[in-house]
Design an enzyme around this catalytic site. Structure first.
Site, PDB file in Angstrom:
ATOM      1  N   LYS A 128       6.307  22.537 -16.602  1.00  0.00           N
ATOM      2  CA  LYS A 128       5.403  21.426 -16.304  1.00  0.00           C
ATOM      3  C   LYS A 128       4.970  21.463 -14.840  1.00  0.00           C
ATOM      4  CE  LYS A 128       4.345  16.570 -16.609  1.00  0.00           C
ATOM      5  NZ  LYS A 128       4.745  15.184 -16.886  1.00  0.00           N
ATOM      6  N   ARG A 183       0.790  -1.241   0.000  1.00  0.00           N
ATOM      7  CA  ARG A 183       0.000   0.000   0.000  1.00  0.00           C
ATOM      8  C   ARG A 183       0.814   1.279   0.000  1.00  0.00           C
ATOM      9  NH1 ARG A 183      -2.762  -3.561   1.743  1.00  0.00           N
ATOM     10  NH2 ARG A 183      -2.438  -3.790   3.879  1.00  0.00           N
ATOM     11  N   HIS A 229       8.509   8.828 -29.443  1.00  0.00           N
ATOM     12  CA  HIS A 229       7.395   9.657 -28.978  1.00  0.00           C
ATOM     13  C   HIS A 229       7.677  11.136 -29.280  1.00  0.00           C
ATOM     14  CE1 HIS A 229       4.186  11.253 -26.532  1.00  0.00           C
ATOM     15  NE2 HIS A 229       5.075  11.927 -25.805  1.00  0.00           N
ATOM     16  N   GLU A 269      10.090  17.562 -26.485  1.00  0.00           N
ATOM     17  CA  GLU A 269       9.231  17.863 -25.323  1.00  0.00           C
ATOM     18  C   GLU A 269       9.647  19.186 -24.682  1.00  0.00           C
ATOM     19  OE1 GLU A 269       6.550  16.242 -24.453  1.00  0.00           O
ATOM     20  OE2 GLU A 269       6.769  14.129 -25.026  1.00  0.00           O
ATOM     21  N   GLU A 304      -5.438  16.415 -13.847  1.00  0.00           N
ATOM     22  CA  GLU A 304      -5.752  16.474 -15.272  1.00  0.00           C
ATOM     23  C   GLU A 304      -7.228  16.697 -15.608  1.00  0.00           C
ATOM     24  OE1 GLU A 304      -4.140  14.484 -19.288  1.00  0.00           O
ATOM     25  OE2 GLU A 304      -3.826  13.419 -17.427  1.00  0.00           O
ATOM     26  N   HIS A 317       0.413  16.651 -28.953  1.00  0.00           N
ATOM     27  CA  HIS A 317       0.243  15.232 -28.644  1.00  0.00           C
ATOM     28  C   HIS A 317      -0.982  14.605 -29.304  1.00  0.00           C
ATOM     29  CE1 HIS A 317       3.467  15.878 -25.853  1.00  0.00           C
ATOM     30  NE2 HIS A 317       3.429  14.633 -25.424  1.00  0.00           N
ATOM     31  N   LYS A 326       2.788  11.016 -12.055  1.00  0.00           N
ATOM     32  CA  LYS A 326       2.054   9.927 -12.716  1.00  0.00           C
ATOM     33  C   LYS A 326       2.952   8.706 -12.831  1.00  0.00           C
ATOM     34  CE  LYS A 326      -0.914  12.157 -16.132  1.00  0.00           C
ATOM     35  NZ  LYS A 326      -1.219  12.075 -17.576  1.00  0.00           N
ATOM     36  N   HIS A 373       0.185  11.384 -30.899  1.00  0.00           N
ATOM     37  CA  HIS A 373      -0.288  10.049 -30.500  1.00  0.00           C
ATOM     38  C   HIS A 373      -0.862   9.302 -31.695  1.00  0.00           C
ATOM     39  CE1 HIS A 373      -0.798  11.379 -26.031  1.00  0.00           C
ATOM     40  NE2 HIS A 373       0.346  10.752 -26.209  1.00  0.00           N
ATOM     41  N   ARG A 378      -4.243  21.049 -16.959  1.00  0.00           N
ATOM     42  CA  ARG A 378      -3.201  20.094 -17.320  1.00  0.00           C
ATOM     43  C   ARG A 378      -3.303  19.658 -18.782  1.00  0.00           C
ATOM     44  NH1 ARG A 378      -0.399  15.597 -13.353  1.00  0.00           N
ATOM     45  NH2 ARG A 378       0.901  14.669 -14.940  1.00  0.00           N
ATOM     46  N   ASN A 394      -0.827  18.676 -23.502  1.00  0.00           N
ATOM     47  CA  ASN A 394      -1.019  17.849 -24.686  1.00  0.00           C
ATOM     48  C   ASN A 394      -0.734  18.574 -26.000  1.00  0.00           C
ATOM     49  OD1 ASN A 394      -1.741  15.301 -23.597  1.00  0.00           O
ATOM     50  ND2 ASN A 394      -3.666  16.227 -22.944  1.00  0.00           N
TER      51      ASN A 394
HETATM   52  N1  LIG Z   1       4.824   9.615 -15.995  1.00  0.00           N
HETATM   53  C1  LIG Z   1       4.766  10.575 -16.886  1.00  0.00           C
HETATM   54  O1  LIG Z   1       4.221  11.655 -16.657  1.00  0.00           O
HETATM   55  C2  LIG Z   1       5.411  10.343 -18.217  1.00  0.00           C
HETATM   56  C3  LIG Z   1       5.669  11.414 -19.071  1.00  0.00           C
HETATM   57  C4  LIG Z   1       6.329  11.153 -20.276  1.00  0.00           C
HETATM   58  C5  LIG Z   1       6.716   9.858 -20.605  1.00  0.00           C
HETATM   59  N2  LIG Z   1       6.423   8.839 -19.751  1.00  0.00           N
HETATM   60  C6  LIG Z   1       6.820   7.470 -20.072  1.00  0.00           C
HETATM   61  O2  LIG Z   1       8.240   7.428 -20.192  1.00  0.00           O
HETATM   62  C7  LIG Z   1       8.578   6.378 -21.090  1.00  0.00           C
HETATM   63  C8  LIG Z   1       9.601   6.913 -22.063  1.00  0.00           C
HETATM   64  O3  LIG Z   1      10.735   7.314 -21.337  1.00  0.00           O
HETATM   65  P1  LIG Z   1      12.165   7.416 -22.028  1.00  0.00           P
HETATM   66  O4  LIG Z   1      12.060   8.180 -23.262  1.00  0.00           O
HETATM   67  O5  LIG Z   1      13.094   7.843 -20.968  1.00  0.00           O
HETATM   68  O6  LIG Z   1      12.445   5.913 -22.502  1.00  0.00           O
HETATM   69  P2  LIG Z   1      13.248   4.690 -21.851  1.00  0.00           P
HETATM   70  O7  LIG Z   1      13.103   4.676 -20.386  1.00  0.00           O
HETATM   71  O8  LIG Z   1      12.862   3.487 -22.620  1.00  0.00           O
HETATM   72  O9  LIG Z   1      14.773   5.060 -22.189  1.00  0.00           O
HETATM   73  C9  LIG Z   1      15.173   5.150 -23.543  1.00  0.00           C
HETATM   74  C10 LIG Z   1      16.417   4.296 -23.801  1.00  0.00           C
HETATM   75  O10 LIG Z   1      17.560   4.931 -23.250  1.00  0.00           O
HETATM   76  C11 LIG Z   1      18.294   4.032 -22.439  1.00  0.00           C
HETATM   77  N3  LIG Z   1      18.950   4.864 -21.427  1.00  0.00           N
HETATM   78  C12 LIG Z   1      18.410   5.425 -20.332  1.00  0.00           C
HETATM   79  N4  LIG Z   1      19.291   6.263 -19.746  1.00  0.00           N
HETATM   80  C13 LIG Z   1      20.428   6.192 -20.475  1.00  0.00           C
HETATM   81  C14 LIG Z   1      21.697   6.844 -20.374  1.00  0.00           C
HETATM   82  N5  LIG Z   1      21.941   7.760 -19.422  1.00  0.00           N
HETATM   83  N6  LIG Z   1      22.626   6.539 -21.301  1.00  0.00           N
HETATM   84  C15 LIG Z   1      22.360   5.653 -22.294  1.00  0.00           C
HETATM   85  N7  LIG Z   1      21.184   5.038 -22.453  1.00  0.00           N
HETATM   86  C16 LIG Z   1      20.225   5.304 -21.545  1.00  0.00           C
HETATM   87  C17 LIG Z   1      17.249   3.076 -21.939  1.00  0.00           C
HETATM   88  O11 LIG Z   1      17.841   1.836 -21.555  1.00  0.00           O
HETATM   89  C18 LIG Z   1      16.349   2.922 -23.176  1.00  0.00           C
HETATM   90  O12 LIG Z   1      16.881   2.000 -24.086  1.00  0.00           O
HETATM   91  C19 LIG Z   1       7.294   5.903 -21.732  1.00  0.00           C
HETATM   92  O13 LIG Z   1       6.905   4.676 -21.157  1.00  0.00           O
HETATM   93  C20 LIG Z   1       6.285   6.980 -21.379  1.00  0.00           C
HETATM   94  O14 LIG Z   1       4.972   6.481 -21.275  1.00  0.00           O
HETATM   95  C21 LIG Z   1       5.795   9.068 -18.575  1.00  0.00           C
HETATM   96 ZN   LIG Z   2       4.954  13.544 -24.488  1.00  0.00          ZN
END
Ligand SMILES: NC(=O)c1ccc[n+]([C@@H]2O[C@H](COP(=O)([O-])OP(=O)(O)OC[C@H]3O[C@@H](n4cnc5c(N)ncnc54)[C@H](O)[C@@H]3O)[C@@H](O)[C@H]2O)c1
Ligand SMILES: [Zn+2]
Length: 300
Positions: free
Chosen positions: A160, A54, A198, A118, A170, A181, A76, A185, A174, A178
């Site tokens: 942000k 929890r 993305h 972004e 949201e 997006h 999130k 998307h 918020r 988007n």
């Molecule tokens: N919670 C939120 O508000 C929110 C907002 C935006 C995105 N997201 C989520 O985030 C995810 C995307 O995140 P991301 O773009 O970081 O992708 P990711 O976590 O897949 O990382 C991208 C790649 O980079 C590699 N990597 C990470 N750090 C590294 C470093 N310092 N050096 C070399 N390689 C490295 C990872 O192993 C991976 O292969 C999605 O699942 C998305 O839904 C969440």
């Molecule tokens: Zn985004």
């Protein structure tokens, strides 16, 4: 605990493995989870922390630009389901986020660019100075000075954070996050999440939204050109010209931001300002897609 690399591992299976590892380590309610990695790790580890016994405290150490400016801000957390991305989740604020831009030195260029779109979105939405800084940055951010990167990350986080502070769950404000997006998307969905990162899809979406705004007379010609060329400077992005316009439109309609059949878009009205426009017409989206396809030729 190590988890396998990639979006497809932001799954129930990985989550179960993480819970299992927590049990094996004998973690109790007083444990603190440290999520070290990109957005995939942050979302999944944060969700594990939110739900294990929890709820445990957690700290996030983002290592990608996307994680530094986006997923680590706002609380999130969650995982994907085979039927939909980010279907299962909750809000769980970390006690702290520790951001060190030197992690970006090993990040592949395409991942850095993905995050940069972004950052640009935040600039167009709410920070004119950040927009100017990005315009002066080297193309594709290659060799950008460390202090400039730090400033850009801090500015994007501030944009942000200010929005999610006022609207954590949201409902209204918020939604402006988007920007870019709705089309973004849709582009990701019609290409099975394989063609674009993305951020690249959001980059295209920014151009589309800016064009719709300009077409409606909400955005001046000069500001439109500035936004579109700022997006292109971060490119190149995979093509959009071979996509079926009607497929893209259908994906836009399926997007969860569509209300009562009307296409809601966040549109820029000048650099640093946006409005939520609830009734964009399909014909405008079709024309925006044509303009985006025409812009491919301008890319390096
Ligand atoms: N919670 C939120 O508000 C929110 C907002 C935006 C995105 N997201 C989520 O985030 C995810 C995307 O995140 P991301 O773009 O970081 O992708 P990711 O976590 O897949 O990382 C991208 C790649 O980079 C590699 N990597 C990470 N750090 C590294 C470093 N310092 N050096 C070399 N390689 C490295 C990872 O192993 C991976 O292969 C999605 O699942 C998305 O839904 C969440
Ligand atoms: Zn985004």
């Amino acid at each position: 605990v190590l988890i396998p690399d990639g979006e497809r591992h932001k799954s129930q299976k990985t989550l179960d493995d993480v819970y299992g590892a927590f049990v094996d380590m004998g973690l109790g309610r007083d444990a603190v989870v440290v999520a070290f990695g990109g957005g995939v790790v942050g979302d999944l580890a944060g969700y594990a922390a939110a739900t294990y016994m929890r709820g445990l405290m957690w700290v996030q150490v983002p290592t990608t630009l996307v994680a530094m400016v986006d997923s680590s801000v706002g609380g999130k957390v969650g995982i994907n389901h085979p039927k939909a991305k980010n279907l299962v989740g909750t809000f769980h604020q970390p006690k702290a986020v520790v951001t060190d831009p030197s992690f970006l030195q090993t990040l592949p260029a395409r991942e850095l660019q993905s995050g940069a779109y972004e950052v640009l979105k935040c600039a167009v939405m709410a920070d004119r100075a950040l927009f100017e800084a990005l315009r002066e940055a080297p193309e594709r951010l290659a060799g950008w000075e460390r202090v400039d990167v730090e400033n850009a990350i801090a500015s994007a986080c501030r944009v942000k954070a200010e929005i999610v502070e006022k609207d954590e769950r949201e409902d209204g404000l918020r939604r402006v996050l988007n920007l870019g997006h709705t089309l973004g998307h849709a582009l990701e969905a019609v290409t099975g999440y394989r063609r674009f990162t993305h951020g690249e899809a959001v980059g295209w979406g920014l151009i589309g939204a800016a064009w719709i705004a300009r077409h409606r007379g909400l955005l001046g010609e000069g500001a439109y050109d500035a936004i579109a060329s700022a997006v292109d400077r971060l490119g190149p992005r995979p093509r959009v010209s071979d996509l079926d316009t009607e497929h893209v439109l259908r994906a836009v309609r399926r997007d969860k931001k569509v209300r009562q059949g009307k296409l809601a878009f966040v549109l820029p009205t000048r650099i640093g300002r946006v409005v939520v426009e609830p009734s964009v017409q399909p014909a405008e989206v079709r024309r925006a897609l044509r303009v985006m396809a025409g812009r491919e030729a301008l890319q390096a």
